[in-house]
Each structure stands twice: as structure tokens, then as C-alpha cells.
Design an enzyme around this catalytic site. Sequence first.
Site, PDB file in Angstrom:
ATOM      1  N   ASP A  95      21.513  75.575  49.644  1.00  0.00           N
ATOM      2  CA  ASP A  95      20.882  74.568  48.711  1.00  0.00           C
ATOM      3  C   ASP A  95      22.304  73.817  48.414  1.00  0.00           C
ATOM      4  O   ASP A  95      23.356  73.874  47.923  1.00  0.00           O
ATOM      5  CB  ASP A  95      20.841  75.233  46.726  1.00  0.00           C
ATOM      6  CG  ASP A  95      19.340  73.867  45.979  1.00  0.00           C
ATOM      7  OD1 ASP A  95      19.449  73.376  47.167  1.00  0.00           O
ATOM      8  OD2 ASP A  95      19.412  74.385  45.083  1.00  0.00           O
ATOM      9  N   ASN A 137       8.682  73.039  51.111  1.00  0.00           N
ATOM     10  CA  ASN A 137       9.893  71.790  51.474  1.00  0.00           C
ATOM     11  C   ASN A 137       8.855  70.805  51.832  1.00  0.00           C
ATOM     12  O   ASN A 137       9.244  69.709  52.160  1.00  0.00           O
ATOM     13  CB  ASN A 137      10.433  72.349  52.160  1.00  0.00           C
ATOM     14  CG  ASN A 137      12.748  72.778  51.442  1.00  0.00           C
ATOM     15  OD1 ASN A 137      12.831  73.642  51.699  1.00  0.00           O
ATOM     16  ND2 ASN A 137      12.377  72.890  49.713  1.00  0.00           N
TER      17      ASN A 137
HETATM   18  C1  IPE Z   1      15.455  76.660  47.728  1.00  0.00           C
HETATM   19  O1  IPE Z   1      15.320  75.135  48.336  1.00  0.00           O
HETATM   20  C2  IPE Z   1      15.271  76.588  49.104  1.00  0.00           C
HETATM   21  C3  IPE Z   1      15.963  76.447  50.403  1.00  0.00           C
HETATM   22  C4  IPE Z   1      17.525  76.912  50.268  1.00  0.00           C
HETATM   23  C5  IPE Z   1      15.234  76.040  51.703  1.00  0.00           C
HETATM   24  P1  IPE Z   1      14.965  74.458  46.853  1.00  0.00           P
HETATM   25  O2  IPE Z   1      16.294  73.513  46.438  1.00  0.00           O
HETATM   26  O3  IPE Z   1      13.833  73.692  47.535  1.00  0.00           O
HETATM   27  O4  IPE Z   1      14.343  74.847  45.543  1.00  0.00           O
HETATM   28  P2  IPE Z   1      14.104  74.626  44.672  1.00  0.00           P
HETATM   29  O5  IPE Z   1      12.927  73.450  44.717  1.00  0.00           O
HETATM   30  O6  IPE Z   1      15.090  73.910  44.231  1.00  0.00           O
HETATM   31  O7  IPE Z   1      13.978  75.404  43.710  1.00  0.00           O
HETATM   32  C1  IPE Z   2      19.300  72.675  50.479  1.00  0.00           C
HETATM   33  O1  IPE Z   2      19.421  71.673  49.642  1.00  0.00           O
HETATM   34  C2  IPE Z   2      18.178  72.287  51.779  1.00  0.00           C
HETATM   35  C3  IPE Z   2      17.314  72.393  51.540  1.00  0.00           C
HETATM   36  C4  IPE Z   2      16.371  73.065  50.784  1.00  0.00           C
HETATM   37  C5  IPE Z   2      15.977  72.550  53.098  1.00  0.00           C
HETATM   38  P1  IPE Z   2      18.870  70.562  48.741  1.00  0.00           P
HETATM   39  O2  IPE Z   2      18.178  69.643  49.767  1.00  0.00           O
HETATM   40  O3  IPE Z   2      17.703  71.247  48.437  1.00  0.00           O
HETATM   41  O4  IPE Z   2      20.038  69.809  48.081  1.00  0.00           O
HETATM   42  P2  IPE Z   2      19.799  69.403  46.616  1.00  0.00           P
HETATM   43  O5  IPE Z   2      19.354  70.757  45.315  1.00  0.00           O
HETATM   44  O6  IPE Z   2      18.519  68.353  46.426  1.00  0.00           O
HETATM   45  O7  IPE Z   2      20.892  69.079  46.204  1.00  0.00           O
HETATM   46 MG    MG Z   3      17.921  71.907  46.376  1.00  0.00          MG
END
Ligand code: IPE
Ligand code: IPE
Ligand code: MG
Length: 254
Positions: A28, A76
Site C-alpha cells: 500500500d 479496487n
Molecule cells: C489494499 O489497499 C489493496 C491492495 C493493496 C491491492 P487499498 O489501498 O485498496 O485499501 P484501502 O482502501 O486503503 O482499505
Molecule cells: C497500493 O497503493 C496499490 C493498489 C491498491 C493497487 P495505493 O494505490 O492504494 O496507494 P495509496 O494508498 O492511495 O497511497
Molecule cells: Mg491504498
Amino acid sequence: MFSKKADLSNNPKLDTERIPAHIAIIMDGNGRWAQARHLPRVAGHKQGMQTVKTVTMAASDLGVKVLTLYAFSTENWKRPNDEVSYLMQLPIRFFKTFVPDLVAHNVRVMVMGDISRLPGATQQAVKDAITDTSKCTGMILNFALNYGSRDEIVRAVKSIATEVQTGQLSPNNITEQTVSDHLMSSPLGSLADPDLLIRTSGEERISNFLLWQIAYSEFVFTDTYWPDFDGQALQKAIIEFQGRHRRFGGLKNN
Ligand code: IPE
Ligand code: IPE
Ligand code: MG
């Protein structure tokens, strides 16, 4: 010149005899990493892909048996179309450039999640990577792709219910093992449950990841954004894991 492998086992605090067999990571913070640099969010995903390569090699060198990486959740899809499209292209780029290295390191690719919803070219890239590495006997690199644990559990319940309905299974014979056997992690057998779960970026939640399998996992949360995570950070998390006392409901010394 020291090899990467020698560098990685060089940390005196790391007990190389007690490396967690299954490490799962919620990768994340890609978007925030990019925003902090005044870059578009997708630049974070691009850099995050490089981190996947680095951490895969570091884990393999340390003797990790299964590395499960949460790459795309069933939630997502709610993101803007252009970001989802970019994320759907990433596995194509990743496997095109990285499968030869995976084979050279004897790493086998597996996937958890409903890949039938992914674009055709992405599905093909995933299937090719699974096939091209199918003879590898080293670490399993297990991607959670269009994966959600509640979706996984619903599918398992449906499948168990069907077996009961058709008379293959009696409700009295349903055990914890029956449930495990119907989850998407079942091909991992006795390694299905992570020993260590890491989440980067400072968030401390599960976000629908491996709800059944993490019953007794150790959690390590780090503020580092995923694109800044590396082999050293992985070692640090493992050292933290090695300082924990896993009791599984029993007492410390039994
Ligand atoms: C969790 O991260 C999913 C992945 C790392 C693929 P998200 O960024 O989607 O999770 P939330 O929305 O912060 O809970
Ligand atoms: C994790 O990084 C990757 C996926 C969930 C695909 P994020 O895209 O969630 O990054 P933040 O949490 O918005 O910084
Ligand atoms: Mg995230």
C-alpha cells in the site's frame, strides 16, 4: 564484490534459520508516494512494480517459501477508469520483463482471485507466467489479483453447499480443513496460512485480505510507502517477527 545474497544474510540480528515460511504483503501507498513527488498516482504503481521485483528476489534469497502479494482487490474496481486500466496493464509489463529472472531463480508464479474479469491480454500474461514457471521448485510468488477474501469465502460456501446438495459431502463431515480446501489458497497446502503479514504505508487494516488464513499470523505495519520498501525493510519486518512469541492459544513454552 559481495553477492546480493551475501548482503541479505549479513544482518547479525536476522536468524536465517527462522525465516517465516509464508509472508503476505499488503502493498500500500503507491498513490501517496507519487503525490508526495507531485507525480500522477500511476507513477507510484510503476515504481511499485520495481519494488515487487526487488522484494521477490530478496525473499527468495532469504529462503521464504511463499510470498503472497496483494496486487488488486475486488474493491479496487471503484477507482477511476484510467487508474484501473493502468493497473491492468502492469502484470503484462511485469511478466514480460521478469519471467526470465523468475525462472533463473527457480520462482514459481501462482495467482489467487477471479482473473476472468481482467482484460484478455492481462489474463494471457498471467496464464503464460504460471505456465512458464510451472516447473520451478523454489519460492512460490503468489499474486492476489482481483482478490477479495469475502468473495473467496462466498465461493467456498457455494462450492461446499453444492457438494452437500449432490450428496458428495455430509454436513457432519465439514471441518476447518474442508473450508481451507475450498479457499483460493488451497493449492498452497500446508503453507496456505501466512506466518507474517506486512502492510506498508501506515494503514493498519486488513482491507479484505486473507481473512480466514491470517487467524494466527503475526502482523507488522510499517509507515514506509510500498515504492520505498526494499530487501532491508523486509529483513527488518522479519526480525520483528522473530522477536514475537507465537502461542496459538497455548502457553509460551508448550
Ligand atoms: C489494499 O489497499 C489493496 C491492495 C493493496 C491491492 P487499498 O489501498 O485498496 O485499501 P484501502 O482502501 O486503503 O482499505
Ligand atoms: C497500493 O497503493 C496499490 C493498489 C491498491 C493497487 P495505493 O494505490 O492504494 O496507494 P495509496 O494508498 O492511495 O497511497
Ligand atoms: Mg491504498
